[in-house]
Design a protein around this motif. Structure first.
Motif, PDB file in Angstrom:
ATOM      1  N   ARG A   1       0.830  -1.208   0.000  1.00  0.00           N
ATOM      2  CA  ARG A   1       0.000   0.000   0.000  1.00  0.00           C
ATOM      3  C   ARG A   1       0.863   1.256   0.000  1.00  0.00           C
ATOM      4  NH1 ARG A   1      -4.495  -1.793  -2.120  1.00  0.00           N
ATOM      5  NH2 ARG A   1      -5.416  -3.531  -0.947  1.00  0.00           N
ATOM      6  N   TRP A   2       1.994   1.176   0.715  1.00  0.00           N
ATOM      7  CA  TRP A   2       2.902   2.327   0.710  1.00  0.00           C
ATOM      8  C   TRP A   2       3.510   2.525  -0.678  1.00  0.00           C
ATOM      9  CZ3 TRP A   2       2.857   5.919   4.204  1.00  0.00           C
ATOM     10  CH2 TRP A   2       2.477   5.623   5.512  1.00  0.00           C
ATOM     11  N   ILE A   3       3.778   1.429  -1.369  1.00  0.00           N
ATOM     12  CA  ILE A   3       4.326   1.525  -2.721  1.00  0.00           C
ATOM     13  C   ILE A   3       3.315   2.178  -3.652  1.00  0.00           C
ATOM     14  CG2 ILE A   3       5.188   0.206  -4.694  1.00  0.00           C
ATOM     15  CD1 ILE A   3       7.081   0.336  -2.291  1.00  0.00           C
ATOM     16  N   ASP A   4       2.043   1.769  -3.541  1.00  0.00           N
ATOM     17  CA  ASP A   4       0.996   2.386  -4.358  1.00  0.00           C
ATOM     18  C   ASP A   4       0.897   3.878  -4.062  1.00  0.00           C
ATOM     19  OD1 ASP A   4       0.423  -0.043  -5.486  1.00  0.00           O
ATOM     20  OD2 ASP A   4      -1.290  -0.471  -4.180  1.00  0.00           O
ATOM     21  N   LEU A   5       1.028   4.231  -2.766  1.00  0.00           N
ATOM     22  CA  LEU A   5       0.965   5.640  -2.385  1.00  0.00           C
ATOM     23  C   LEU A   5       2.109   6.423  -3.017  1.00  0.00           C
ATOM     24  CD1 LEU A   5       0.153   7.028   1.118  1.00  0.00           C
ATOM     25  CD2 LEU A   5       2.097   7.947  -0.127  1.00  0.00           C
ATOM     26  N   ILE A   6       3.312   5.853  -2.974  1.00  0.00           N
ATOM     27  CA  ILE A   6       4.483   6.536  -3.538  1.00  0.00           C
ATOM     28  C   ILE A   6       4.327   6.723  -5.045  1.00  0.00           C
ATOM     29  CG2 ILE A   6       6.962   6.306  -4.004  1.00  0.00           C
ATOM     30  CD1 ILE A   6       7.165   4.813  -1.300  1.00  0.00           C
ATOM     31  N   ILE A   7       3.935   5.652  -5.733  1.00  0.00           N
ATOM     32  CA  ILE A   7       3.795   5.739  -7.189  1.00  0.00           C
ATOM     33  C   ILE A   7       2.684   6.719  -7.558  1.00  0.00           C
ATOM     34  CG2 ILE A   7       3.176   4.461  -9.275  1.00  0.00           C
ATOM     35  CD1 ILE A   7       4.504   2.021  -8.053  1.00  0.00           C
ATOM     36  N   GLY A   8       1.569   6.662  -6.827  1.00  0.00           N
ATOM     37  CA  GLY A   8       0.480   7.597  -7.080  1.00  0.00           C
ATOM     38  C   GLY A   8       0.902   9.038  -6.874  1.00  0.00           C
TER      39      GLY A   8
END
Length: 330
Positions: free
Chosen positions: A302-309
């Motif tokens: 979820r943190w990765i999705d947040l960073i990419i977003g």
């Protein structure tokens, strides 16, 4: 001319312009990020198996990013690229296992399904005059249902050994599927740089009114862009089937964000009229680095999705600011 005056050579001017392009910055970030991750993993990233897996699973993000890029070129979006990739994957596996057809026919079938679905998307946009965002949102849900209907929740596996061998093969240490993705990228670059149809797509995205006055059919460009997007989704499906060795109805669910991240971070304008094949490929490389970092260090996805977003949002905002500055200076 004074002694202190310097005359810039044509070669020097080209180099300076090249260093100012977003692709140059992305290339530096890619090299720096790869080196930093190699050091952080104590060289594990550079081991044969890890490096092979890195490039093998970079192939689909590159092609799926290009699939989104060709629609962004006309100022539209295709929300169905992930679901369509999954459907084409399921169709290819079904043709081999259930219909008993050889792998080459199954590959052509996957490409045909992708092209047909893309053309339907484009025709719906033209006929209804509804924005591609809404049309492909609707077709995405339809395609998801069709994808599940091919084989339900069950997994297709044990299909063509030759196709799976192709997915595992390497040339000079690089996976063949990765080289195939680069070949697809080269063809897309030639399409936009050297063909009339490619230039018409960019003209439609840049200014539909001016394009129409110049004799360009905006409707034809819309259908062509969506059709090409679907064909590239089919190509991503073929790579998926070859590289993974098994497919199920969840294939493609995680491809929507990467499909936008690669072209937008790569410098493609949301408003249309600007594409960057090299930037899209480099941005896909950077997103793949983030995925590897998540796997290596056990970071919550979820943190990765947040960073990419957040990076995608930042790229959009920077692109908007850049366009406003260019308008003021022109």
């Amino acid at each position: 001319m004074s002694a202190g005056t310097m005359v810039e050579t044509p070669a020097g001017g080209r180099i300076r312009r090249a260093t100012r392009r977003p692709e140059f910055t992305l290339a530096l970030l890619a090299v720096a990020g790869f080196a930093a991750l190699a050091v952080a993993t104590d060289g594990n990233l550079l081991s044969g198996g890890t490096l092979d897996a890195f490039f093998r699973y970079l192939a689909v993000p590159i092609v799926i990013g290009l699939s989104q890029m060709v629609v962004l070129a006309i100022g539209q979006m295709n929300l169905s690229v992930g679901a369509l990739t999954g459907l084409c994957s399921m169709v290819a596996a079904w043709l081999m296992l259930q219909a008993g057809l050889p792998a080459p026919v199954a590959v052509l079938g996957a490409l045909a399904v992708g092209l047909a679905a893309g053309l339907v998307n484009g025709l719906l946009v033209v006929v209804t005059r509804i924005n591609g965002f809404i049309v492909t949102l609707a077709t995405m849900t339809i395609i998801e249902g069709l994808r599940y209907g091919v084989n339900g929740p069950d997994t297709f596996q044990g299909y063509s050994q030759r196709l799976r061998d192709f997915g595992r093969a390497s040339v000079l240490g690089l996976p063949v599927v990765f080289l195939a993705a680069l070949a697809v990228a080269a063809l897309v670059a030639v399409f936009f740089a050297r063909t009339v149809a490619g230039r018409h797509l960019l003209a439609t995205g840049g200014s539909p009114f001016a394009a129409r006055l110049s004799g360009v059919s905006n409707d034809r460009s819309i259908v062509l862009a969506h059709g090409l997007s679907g064909l590239l989704a089919g190509a991503a499906a073929v790579i998926t089937v070859a590289a993974s060795g098994s497919v199920n109805s969840s294939i493609g669910d995680d491809l929507l964000l990467p499909s936008f991240a690669a072209p937008i971070i790569g410098g493609v304008a949301l408003a249309g009229g600007v594409v960057s094949v090299a930037g899209t490929c480099l941005a896909a490389f950077l997103v793949r680095l983030v995925d590897v970092m998540q796997a290596q260090f056990g970071i919550n996805p979820r943190w990765i999705d947040l960073i990419i977003g957040a990076v995608v949002l930042g790229a959009v905002l920077l692109g908007t600011v850049r366009q406003k500055l260019l308008r003021r200076s022109s």
